[in-house]
Design a protein around this motif. Sequence first.
Motif, short mmCIF file in Angstrom:
data_model
loop_
_atom_site.label_atom_id
_atom_site.label_comp_id
_atom_site.label_asym_id
_atom_site.label_seq_id
_atom_site.Cartn_x
_atom_site.Cartn_y
_atom_site.Cartn_z
N GLU B 434 0.73 -1.29 0.06
CA GLU B 434 0.04 0.03 0.14
C GLU B 434 0.87 1.20 0.11
N SER B 435 2.01 1.36 0.78
CA SER B 435 2.81 2.59 1.21
C SER B 435 4.03 2.44 0.54
N LEU B 436 4.36 1.16 0.57
CA LEU B 436 6.15 0.93 0.38
C LEU B 436 5.99 0.01 -1.11
N GLY B 437 7.25 0.18 -1.75
CA GLY B 437 7.37 -0.46 -2.88
C GLY B 437 6.21 0.04 -4.10
N THR B 438 6.06 1.41 -3.99
CA THR B 438 4.78 1.86 -4.88
C THR B 438 5.30 1.77 -6.30
N TRP B 439 6.52 1.85 -6.76
CA TRP B 439 7.25 2.03 -8.07
C TRP B 439 7.93 0.60 -8.36
N ASN B 440 7.48 -0.51 -7.35
CA ASN B 440 8.07 -1.67 -7.69
C ASN B 440 7.19 -2.39 -8.80
N PHE B 441 7.14 -1.98 -10.07
CA PHE B 441 6.17 -2.54 -11.07
C PHE B 441 6.41 -3.87 -11.34
N GLY B 442 7.70 -4.40 -11.06
CA GLY B 442 7.75 -6.01 -11.40
C GLY B 442 7.40 -6.94 -10.38
N GLY B 443 7.22 -6.31 -9.29
CA GLY B 443 6.77 -7.21 -8.15
C GLY B 443 7.95 -8.24 -7.45
N TYR B 444 9.04 -7.41 -7.69
CA TYR B 444 10.17 -8.30 -6.77
C TYR B 444 9.83 -8.33 -5.37
N SER B 445 10.06 -9.36 -4.47
CA SER B 445 9.66 -9.39 -3.35
C SER B 445 10.98 -10.24 -2.54
N ASN B 446 11.38 -9.80 -1.36
CA ASN B 446 12.48 -10.42 -0.76
C ASN B 446 12.52 -10.16 0.51
N PRO B 447 12.00 -11.11 1.47
CA PRO B 447 11.96 -10.90 2.96
C PRO B 447 12.95 -10.08 3.40
N ARG B 448 14.23 -10.45 3.12
CA ARG B 448 15.47 -9.89 3.99
C ARG B 448 15.42 -8.29 3.55
N ILE B 449 14.99 -7.89 2.26
CA ILE B 449 15.07 -6.35 2.00
C ILE B 449 13.92 -5.82 2.82
N ASP B 450 12.54 -6.40 2.75
CA ASP B 450 11.40 -6.05 3.46
C ASP B 450 12.10 -5.81 5.22
N ALA B 451 12.73 -6.65 5.55
CA ALA B 451 13.20 -6.50 7.01
C ALA B 451 14.25 -5.59 7.34
N LEU B 452 15.11 -5.24 6.26
CA LEU B 452 16.38 -4.41 6.20
C LEU B 452 15.78 -2.89 6.32
N LEU B 453 14.62 -2.74 5.43
CA LEU B 453 14.31 -1.12 5.12
C LEU B 453 13.95 -0.42 6.53
N PRO B 454 13.02 -1.14 7.23
CA PRO B 454 12.93 -0.27 8.63
C PRO B 454 13.73 -0.16 9.58
N MET B 455 14.75 -1.15 9.61
CA MET B 455 15.93 -0.90 10.43
C MET B 455 17.00 0.11 10.00
N ILE B 456 17.20 0.30 8.48
CA ILE B 456 17.94 1.07 8.08
C ILE B 456 17.25 2.50 8.16
N GLN B 457 16.01 2.65 8.04
CA GLN B 457 15.34 4.00 8.12
C GLN B 457 15.47 4.39 9.71
N SER B 458 15.52 3.57 10.70
CA SER B 458 15.48 3.97 12.22
C SER B 458 17.00 4.01 12.68
N GLU B 459 18.13 3.13 11.87
CA GLU B 459 19.35 3.39 12.62
C GLU B 459 20.00 4.62 12.60
N ILE B 460 20.44 4.93 13.80
CA ILE B 460 21.06 6.25 13.90
C ILE B 460 22.55 6.12 13.92
N ASP B 461 23.05 5.07 13.94
CA ASP B 461 24.70 5.03 13.98
C ASP B 461 25.07 4.77 12.30
N GLU B 462 25.80 5.79 11.94
CA GLU B 462 26.14 5.75 10.49
C GLU B 462 26.73 4.41 9.83
#
Lengths: 317, 516
Positions: B434-462
Amino acid sequence: MTDTPVTPPRSAPRSRLSMAWDSDVAHAFRRSPVAMISALVTILMVGAAICAPLIAPHDPFNPATLNLMNGFTPPGTPNMFTGESFFMGTDDQGRDVFSTILYGLRISLFVGFAAVGFAMVLGITLGLIAGYVGGLVETIIMRVADVQLTFPAILVAMLIFGVAKGITPPEYRNDVAIWVLIIAIGLSDWVQFARVVRGATMVEKSKEYVQAARLIGRSPGAIMLRHILPNVLSPVLVIATISLALAIIAEATLSFLGVGAPPTEPSLGTLIRIGQGFLFSGEWWILFFPACTLLILALAVNLLGDWLRDALNPRLR
Amino acid sequence: MMNRFWMATALAALMATPAVSETFRWASTTDPQTMDPHAVSSTPVLGFLNNVYEGLVRRGRDMSIEPALATAWEPLPEGAGWRFTLREGVTFHDGAAFTAEDVRFSYERAASEQSDVRSWFAPVTDLVVVDEYTIDILTRSPQPIFPDSIANWMIMDSGWAEANGAAGVARDAENFATLNANGTGAFRLVSRQPDLETILEPFEGWWGEVEHNITRAIFTPIQNDATAVAALLSGEIDMINPVPVQDADRIDAGDGVLVLRGIETRVIMLGFAHDHETLQNGAPNPFRDVQVRGAVAQAVNVDAILQTIMRGSAEPASQLVPPSARGFSTAQDTRPVLDPDAARAALAEAGYPDGFEFTLSCTNDRYINDEAVCQAIVGMLAQVGLRATLEAGPVSNYWPELRAGNFDMYLLGWSPGTFDAEHPLRFLVHTAGESLGTWNFGGYSNPRIDALLPMIQSEIDEDARQAMLDEAAAIVQDDMVYVPLYVEPLLWGVRNGVTLTQRPDNFFILRWVSVD
């Protein structure tokens, strides 16, 4: 030794060829250098187009044979990466311009001939029916023709092309593009044929031979095809020649506007469109050679048509 | 005789001297599809509307974040979100006052299901109006770069939108906001004729300090390269974007016109139909196989494209973001090597020794030389037996067709709006939802990426963040999710006497323009 009497030249039955050679039209042809040159040019171009696979040094329609590094090679100079040399240079995709013109000429001429053929069949049929049957049928056909005449031909062609493109599934679009182009140009061009044929048919209809054919009970279809049609063909021939030049230009116009032949199978118009983008950057040959080819072709066919009109019209001679 | 000539010249010069009115005209190949700031997340739309609408924050000449409708912001305690202090005394173009309610309305609109920019608010749980000029944006987890990510979130007047029936977003349709605009920006929309002409005029009541001197700005889309160049050279147009690459050197060498060169943040890439069962022609879809996607990458000679079609003015790309972006993975900075023989072997191994036929979808008015690049790719793929039919069309119909799944392989250019490597992961690689992967037209899906994304977004340590970005970049490369081709060049043609700023995200900001 007795004198052998000189045998008088045998008045052999003359062949069709020699009859044609002595005909009025052929006579006029032999006396007109313009007609001879334009006919020669037309034949050469048609011949080159037909034999394109034999003459062309490259096959520009086979993407697998292209080398992009050959792109933008000027005419006659070796490419700075590949060292290959091209007589008329190459375009942005590394296609040999000369080969592309030959193949493009093929598409342009094919579309031109086919579109005129289509317009001719349609126009003659409707013109014959309108002229021979008369009444309501004639009114309907000729009013449709009048309405169509009020639209510019290119607009009609673009409309048909747009609708056809909208209803064809994407994977077939490139395959049908050429046929849609033919129908679009043909449909925008039939009116001229219909009007001329109708007029001539109305004149012929009241002549005795048609009356006679009717009296012996031939069907209207047979009368139209076997008796009237041969007698209305000479003006049609003139229009067909001039229409050919117009159809070739119409095809080039549509392709130039980007609605005609697909870029992977370019006609002359597509080539000119591609070349026009490089006009400012100094790669003149991409535009120049296709444009010249189109110009010479259209001019030759047009001059031929003009001459034919004069030759077939005794009052103009 | 001579005297008269000089007098005439002097008179002409006198008349040519600019009066008070400074009309600025510019042209680009792409017309912004809509005037709705939440409907289409693309550079032509957001770039254009940045002149009309404003966000809480904005980007300066050097892409840094600076205050706009918010004067200050600070993280809430314990990473619960961010507090924004709003600017007082700001009015919309129609005179309505700007308040926290408009921010709340714009949040709801931009985060709604129809919005194309809702992924900006994926981590957001709520927006709380604290008082008339203070708002809190609450997030699920700490979001250290949140203010960076909303620079293009533009604030719309709630009263205006509701009165005109434009409270909702019309993405692939139209409503009042598609053709009209009411923002707080330095310019207001005077007239809008799609594909023909769009006119802006300075907004007298703008809160900021005016740096430009234009009284009227006219935008015209010009698709044809030669027409655009002719218009620029003749002085009919003051600025064109882009200058056709083939003309850049010659224009630059001439008098009167200057070419501004840069590297855009946009990576041009090939995308695949990952989750389609069949190709457009009904055959089973070979692009589900990573070997086939890899063969495509090995078959495309990017250097040749850059050398000829782009005339050396672009750089090859190895990832979904250019090296200048934050979070670019230096560890993964290698492109697939050009190797047609290996590509053929890979195809044979994957079960396609004779290759196969498919459709390559491509725009013809969006990226620099897009159609020519696609044509060249068709040729290169044909050399390894992949026979592509090129389907090139205008961008206005392109995104809807891709969204509808009508493609096998397609050309895409992506510029990270946040200037960060997290951005394409969110839009292009995360499982489409609904709100993520909105331009992922090809429908690629990888659970590891899906798990990494929120971690990347909230990680403060560079360092920890970069390690995760490196991992994601490696996955994207190993899976050949996309084949990155090159970083698009920036080429703006500017008439002498016009001063402006070229930002690397290819946004053209009118308030930095001055004409003399």
